[in-house]
Design an enzyme around this catalytic site. Structure first.
Site, short mmCIF file in Angstrom:
data_model
loop_
_atom_site.label_atom_id
_atom_site.label_comp_id
_atom_site.label_asym_id
_atom_site.label_seq_id
_atom_site.Cartn_x
_atom_site.Cartn_y
_atom_site.Cartn_z
N VAL A 204 0.84 -1.20 0.00
CA VAL A 204 0.00 0.00 0.00
C VAL A 204 0.87 1.25 0.00
O VAL A 204 0.62 2.20 -0.75
CB VAL A 204 -0.95 0.00 1.21
CG1 VAL A 204 -1.77 1.29 1.25
CG2 VAL A 204 -1.88 -1.21 1.15
N ASP A 223 11.36 2.48 5.90
CA ASP A 223 10.92 1.11 6.13
C ASP A 223 12.18 0.26 6.26
O ASP A 223 12.92 0.10 5.28
CB ASP A 223 10.05 0.59 4.98
CG ASP A 223 9.43 -0.77 5.29
OD1 ASP A 223 10.08 -1.58 5.98
OD2 ASP A 223 8.31 -1.03 4.83
N VAL A 282 -4.17 5.33 7.30
CA VAL A 282 -5.10 4.30 6.83
C VAL A 282 -4.54 2.92 7.16
O VAL A 282 -4.90 1.93 6.53
CB VAL A 282 -5.37 4.42 5.31
CG1 VAL A 282 -6.10 5.69 4.98
CG2 VAL A 282 -4.08 4.32 4.51
N ALA A 283 -3.65 2.86 8.17
CA ALA A 283 -3.00 1.59 8.53
C ALA A 283 -3.72 0.96 9.73
O ALA A 283 -4.67 0.20 9.56
CB ALA A 283 -1.53 1.83 8.84
N ARG A 284 -3.26 1.27 10.92
CA ARG A 284 -3.85 0.77 12.16
C ARG A 284 -3.88 1.90 13.18
O ARG A 284 -2.91 2.65 13.32
CB ARG A 284 -3.04 -0.39 12.73
CG ARG A 284 -3.25 -1.70 11.98
CD ARG A 284 -4.63 -2.29 12.28
NE ARG A 284 -4.87 -3.53 11.59
CZ ARG A 284 -5.44 -3.63 10.38
NH1 ARG A 284 -5.80 -2.54 9.74
NH2 ARG A 284 -5.66 -4.81 9.84
N GLU A 313 -12.29 0.73 17.86
CA GLU A 313 -13.24 0.89 16.76
C GLU A 313 -14.56 0.20 17.07
O GLU A 313 -14.55 -0.98 17.44
CB GLU A 313 -12.63 0.33 15.46
CG GLU A 313 -11.45 1.14 14.97
CD GLU A 313 -10.93 0.70 13.60
OE1 GLU A 313 -11.46 -0.30 13.05
OE2 GLU A 313 -10.02 1.36 13.09
N HIS A 332 -13.06 3.46 8.88
CA HIS A 332 -12.29 2.30 8.40
C HIS A 332 -12.76 1.88 7.00
O HIS A 332 -13.16 0.74 6.77
CB HIS A 332 -12.40 1.13 9.37
CG HIS A 332 -11.21 0.21 9.31
ND1 HIS A 332 -10.68 -0.40 10.42
CD2 HIS A 332 -10.44 -0.19 8.26
CE1 HIS A 332 -9.65 -1.15 10.06
NE2 HIS A 332 -9.49 -1.04 8.75
N LEU A 333 -12.63 2.80 6.06
CA LEU A 333 -13.10 2.56 4.69
C LEU A 333 -11.98 2.23 3.71
O LEU A 333 -12.22 2.16 2.51
CB LEU A 333 -13.85 3.81 4.18
CG LEU A 333 -15.10 4.23 4.95
CD1 LEU A 333 -15.70 5.49 4.33
CD2 LEU A 333 -16.12 3.11 4.98
N GLY A 334 -10.77 2.00 4.23
CA GLY A 334 -9.63 1.81 3.33
C GLY A 334 -9.85 0.77 2.25
O GLY A 334 -9.49 0.97 1.09
#
Length: 596
Positions: A204, A223, A282-284, A313, A332-334
């Site tokens: 992603v 990373d 949009v990860a966690r 959530e 949470h619409l990723g």
């Protein structure tokens, strides 16, 4: 009279195969590896195999119809949503596989309640923090996810939030619908020329980087596991974490939630950022300390944030973070596009079905990553490895505890060009399953071996020649044990067997000090005899009288008219009477019957 040795009456299913080392993304032809293309198809779960019935798959959260149809073609599907932990633990002992999304917690209690039946957990999505991987591994349960189908959807949502946040879209929309016209209040910032930091440069993250580059942004990434050449190919520079957060105008988060990433953005890290930084997640939710983010927003260090995920959530209705005027939020619409939902459903269904069939899988998250090309190349050696382990342990005399096993790989390839993890797992499977009730696969092989006090060491012999084939032979030796077949003892005093691949088929090529050549299919009779004319015919006639089909026969001898070892491959198990007759042949000094 020769000593007659037969295997234990208790046979353990190679349902093992149900997971003999699986890894598989979408089941493309190139990754559908027939582990036993000729005779034996690796079975589904032990329970289903024993009943000759379809396996049962419990789908605990909603899954796209296309995925459900794929599952129904192969298994009995139980769609039971919104189960409590108690209800899940009650149901799980009747299921061979479980499919969840992010809302269901697959805890140690779930694995323990399955009583060994649960073989696959499929996570319909990328993150697997709701699955206890340690417990799954200990119980030999493979965990697969669906890492590719929602990649584009998640990346697009990240970019959508990035742009919406920069231009105050959500706030301006709410204001206008409330009857206000506040053009001057909602002046935004441009993306062109700004520095976007991507934290987590996986699937992603790299897709977000591609799209941000198209918007004219300068993109850098951090990373510790990302390949520099892959980043360069996209036009992204990999930098240290401190350098990344210190230079960012925008930060986009794309890492999993692990102990090392939990609350990665906190008071300390916010203090190192440029004032006015903007953050997209949009990860966690747990990768951001939400209370620290609130403080950073109030102090102006963080100008804005756009959040699709939260620590809890759904968040509480009075959440100060959700209600903050400089926060843009989505529930949470990723992965929530029609295309992604169907894609995830198909991808996880194929992964679960493949794992139940025993196919090697490339999306297993609790087993070593074995690249597809390596799986394809090692496929015939996988069977050889298991057969050698299964054979050598049957040569151990009763009462001898197997504690020390040495595996030798002979290859013309450099040591770093031969991944033996899968082979070691299959040797472990062959060693342990015939003498225990354990279920062994790539997931739990090392754990099971350690649990039983079996130390497996590996060594490599570097050969001259072409490295076209990954291996020339595999040798397995067990030390400090007695053998029920004395001829299986090597010069070093260990029980020793050796095998090769010939025309794609595993062959036993050496027992102890004797050279043989017999296909490792069906079952095997090993005889030590006086080397004299007529022995092959004599044994063959006894088997023929009982309608036992001989597939291969090979004789290895010290010298003419001296001692020899005859290896006979048979398709069926001989009767006790047939074995007795073979043992009564005067020239046969000892023999053993082995099931492969």
């Amino acid at each position: 009279m020769a000593t007659i040795t037969t295997p234990s009456n208790r046979l353990f299913s190679a349902a093992a195969g149900a997971h003999s080392g699986h890894r598989l993304p979408l089941l493309t032809p190139s990754l559908r590896l027939p582990l036993r293309p000729r005779r034996r198809r690796i079975s589904v779960s032990a329970h289903a195999a024993s009943l000759g019935a379809k396996p049962t798959v419990l789908v605990a959260e909603k899954l796209g119809e296309a995925g459900l149809e794929l599952l129904k073609d192969f298994a009995n599907v139980d769609c039971s949503y919104n189960l409590t932990q108690e209800e899940l633990c009650t149901k799980i002992s009747l299921c061979d596989a479980l499919i969840v999304r992010s809302g269901t917690k697959v805890t140690r209690e779930v694995f323990e309640s399955s009583a060994g039946r649960l073989r696959v957990v499929g996570r319909a999505g990328v993150g697997i923090d709701n699955v206890d991987l340690s417990a799954a591994t200990e119980h030999g349960c493979i965990v697969v996810n669906a890492p590719t189908a929602n990649t584009v959807a998640a990346a697009e949502h990240g970019i959508a939030l990035l742009a919406a946040m920069a231009r105050n879209i959500a706030q301006a929309d709410a204001s206008l619908k409330a009857g206000k016209w506040l053009r001057s209040k909602y002046v935004g910032v441009s993306l062109v020329g700004k520095t976007l930091v991507v934290l987590g440069f996986g699937k992603v993250g790299s897709e977000v980087a591609r799209r941000a580059k198209g918007l004219g942004m300068h993109v850098i990434a951090h990373d510790p596991y990302a390949a520099a050449d892959r980043a360069r190919a996209i036009g992204v520079e990999l930098v240290t974490f401190d350098e990344a957060i210190a230079t960012a105008d925008f930060i986009s988060l794309h890492m999993p939630l692990t102990p090392s990433t939990a609350k990665l953005l906190n008071d300390e890290t916010f203090a190192k950022m440029k004032k006015g930084v903007r953050i997209v997640n949009v990860a966690r939710g747990g990768v951001i300390d939400e209370e620290a983010l609130l403080r950073a927003l109030d102090s102006g260090i963080v100008a804005q944030a756009a959040l699709d995920v939260f620590t809890e959530e759904p968040p509480s209705a009075d959440s100060k973070l959700v209600l903050h005027e400089n926060i843009t939020v989505t529930p949470h619409l990723g992965a929530s596009t029609a295309e992604a939902q169907e894609g995830v459903a198909v991808e996880i269904a194929e992964a679960v079905v493949g794992a139940l069939k025993g196919e090697l899988a490339a999306t297993a998250v609790n087993a070593p990553m074995v690249p597809a090309e390596v799986l394809s190349e090692l496929a015939p050696f996988v069977i050889l490895a298991e057969k050698l382990g299964r054979l050598v342990v049957q040569l151990v005399a009763g009462g001898s505890g197997v504690k020390s096993v040495k595996v030798t790989y002979a290859s013309a390839r450099a040591p770093d060009d031969l991944d033996t993890r899968l082979l070691r797992a299959m040797i472990t499977k062959g060693l342990i399953e015939p003498i225990s009730s354990a279920f062994v696969n790539l997931v739990n092989a090392d754990f099971i071996a350690k649990q039983r006090g079996v130390q497996i060491t590996e060594e490599r012999i570097l050969l001259d020649g072409s490295p076209e084939s990954p291996l020339d032979f595999i040798q397995v030796r067990i030390a400090n044990v007695e053998s029920k077949f004395a001829s299986g003892i090597s010069e070093t005093g260990e029980i020793s067997v050796e095998g090769r691949i010939k025309d794609g088929i595993p062959h036993l090529t050496k027992v102890g000090t004797f050279q043989v050549d017999v296909s490792m299919e069906g079952s095997l009779i090993l005889c030590r005899q006086v080397d004299q004319p007529g022995m092959i015919g004599t044994v063959g006639n006894i088997l023929g009288e009982q309608n036992i089909n001989v597939s291969f026969m090979s004789v290895g001898r010290i010298a003419p008219r001296k001692q020899a070892v005859m290896a006979i491959g048979v398709d069926e198990e001989p009767s006790k009477e047939s074995l007795k007759k073979i043992g009564e042949i005067p020239a046969i000094e000892e023999f053993v019957f082995l099931k492969l």
